[in-house]
Design a protein around this motif. Structure first.
Motif, PDB file in Angstrom:
ATOM      1  N   LEU A 141       6.163 -43.986  -4.958  1.00 44.98           N
ATOM      2  CA  LEU A 141       6.535 -44.547  -3.669  1.00 44.98           C
ATOM      3  C   LEU A 141       7.628 -45.598  -3.811  1.00 44.98           C
ATOM      4  O   LEU A 141       8.548 -45.663  -2.995  1.00 44.98           O
TER       5      LEU A 141
ATOM      6  N   MET B  61       6.023 -46.782   9.881  1.00 46.35           N
ATOM      7  CA  MET B  61       6.305 -47.685   8.769  1.00 46.35           C
ATOM      8  C   MET B  61       6.652 -49.117   9.186  1.00 46.35           C
ATOM      9  O   MET B  61       6.331 -50.059   8.450  1.00 46.35           O
TER      10      MET B  61
ATOM     11  N   PHE C 291       6.233 -50.254   3.628  1.00 46.88           N
ATOM     12  CA  PHE C 291       6.289 -48.862   3.181  1.00 46.88           C
ATOM     13  C   PHE C 291       5.043 -48.517   2.368  1.00 46.88           C
ATOM     14  O   PHE C 291       4.379 -47.509   2.612  1.00 46.88           O
TER      15      PHE C 291
ATOM     16  N   SER D 114       1.829 -48.574   4.595  1.00 47.26           N
ATOM     17  CA  SER D 114       1.731 -47.406   5.467  1.00 47.26           C
ATOM     18  C   SER D 114       1.316 -46.173   4.686  1.00 47.26           C
ATOM     19  O   SER D 114       0.530 -45.357   5.161  1.00 47.26           O
ATOM     20  N   CYS D 115       1.842 -46.042   3.489  1.00 51.85           N
ATOM     21  CA  CYS D 115       1.538 -44.870   2.675  1.00 51.85           C
ATOM     22  C   CYS D 115       0.109 -44.902   2.140  1.00 51.85           C
ATOM     23  O   CYS D 115      -0.462 -43.861   1.835  1.00 51.85           O
ATOM     24  N   GLN D 116      -0.469 -46.088   2.033  1.00 51.02           N
ATOM     25  CA  GLN D 116      -1.855 -46.192   1.604  1.00 51.02           C
ATOM     26  C   GLN D 116      -2.810 -45.868   2.747  1.00 51.02           C
ATOM     27  O   GLN D 116      -3.920 -45.390   2.526  1.00 51.02           O
TER      28      GLN D 116
ATOM     29  N   SER E 219      -1.397 -40.375   4.106  1.00 50.04           N
ATOM     30  CA  SER E 219      -0.514 -39.700   3.164  1.00 50.04           C
ATOM     31  C   SER E 219       0.918 -39.771   3.659  1.00 50.04           C
ATOM     32  O   SER E 219       1.219 -39.476   4.813  1.00 50.04           O
ATOM     33  N   PHE E 220       1.827 -40.187   2.757  1.00 48.43           N
ATOM     34  CA  PHE E 220       3.238 -40.347   3.114  1.00 48.43           C
ATOM     35  C   PHE E 220       3.805 -39.095   3.756  1.00 48.43           C
ATOM     36  O   PHE E 220       4.614 -39.156   4.672  1.00 48.43           O
TER      37      PHE E 220
END
Length: 225
Positions: A127, A182, A195, A198-200, A203-204
């Motif tokens: 990431l 994001m 970033f 948000s990805c945690q 899923s991105f």
């Protein structure tokens, strides 16, 4: 790079060769303009074994006999993967993500360090690398203009085979979705912390799955290089 990845994909099935390979590799390294760091050092810095690094180096040298690759050569190599589109701008952004020292060339060390992250790094490492790719001007933030440039480059790269047929405002829609998810404080920029957070949470690639093409292109750095 195609030859590099071709040799890498067969690493699991190759038998161990005689120890003279080590001597040959060291001799080969003295014949190029740039000599990579010692394999032991690269082995310690990456997630590759010494044997894998030897195979990757041979493939890299076949593509880049001088030991380094400049942006124009990188674009030519990358374009081979996308004959029906224009990959030049995406390759431009990708090259500068590989060229972490901003010297205008990518050395073998740069190549295997990035490849190690993309293929075998942790989710957090991948990431951070992705954020760096999207942060075009390297100021520590992703703004809408940068994200729009990346998305447009992806669509140009996919070319006429992008399906469904794109509407004029499709790139802007994807950028808006990105920022909705994001940009936590709604200040018009996405920081690294935002970033990663948000990805945690999700899923991105979940937000990108609304369009299979954009999802595949966002994953190119994992599946193609």
């Amino acid at each position: 790079m195609g030859a590099v990845m071709g040799t890498f994909s067969s690493l699991q099935t190759k038998q161990r060769r005689p120890s003279k390979d080590k001597i040959e590799d060291e001799l080969e390294m003295t014949m190029v303009c740039h000599r990579p760091e010692g394999l032991e050092q690269l082995e310690a810095q990456t997630n590759f074994t010494k044997r894998e690094l030897q195979v990757l180096y041979r493939g890299f040298k076949n593509e880049c006999p001088s030991g380094v690759v400049n942006e124009e050569t990188f674009k030519q190599i990358y374009a081979q993967f996308f004959p029906h589109g224009d990959a030049s701008m995406y390759a431009h952004y990708l090259f500068h993500a590989f060229d972490t020292t901003q010297t205008g060339s990518v050395k073998f060390e740069d190549f295997v360090t990035a490849l190690s992250i993309l293929l075998r790094g942790t989710v957090h490492e991948k990431l951070r690398w992705t954020f760096n790719l999207y942060d075009i001007n390297k100021d520590g933030y992703i703004n809408k203009e940068e994200m729009m440039d990346i998305v447009k480059a992806i669509y140009d790269m996919m070319g006429k085979y992008t399906y469904p047929v794109l509407k004029e405002d499709t790139p802007r829609q994807h950028v808006d979705v990105f920022f909705q998810k994001m940009d936590k404080n709604k200040d018009g920029i996405v920081t690294l912390d935002e970033f990663l957070e948000s990805c945690q949470e999700v899923s991105f690639f979940d937000f990108a799955s609304e369009d299979d093409n954009i999802m595949r292109s966002l994953q190119l750095f994992q599946n193609v290089m």
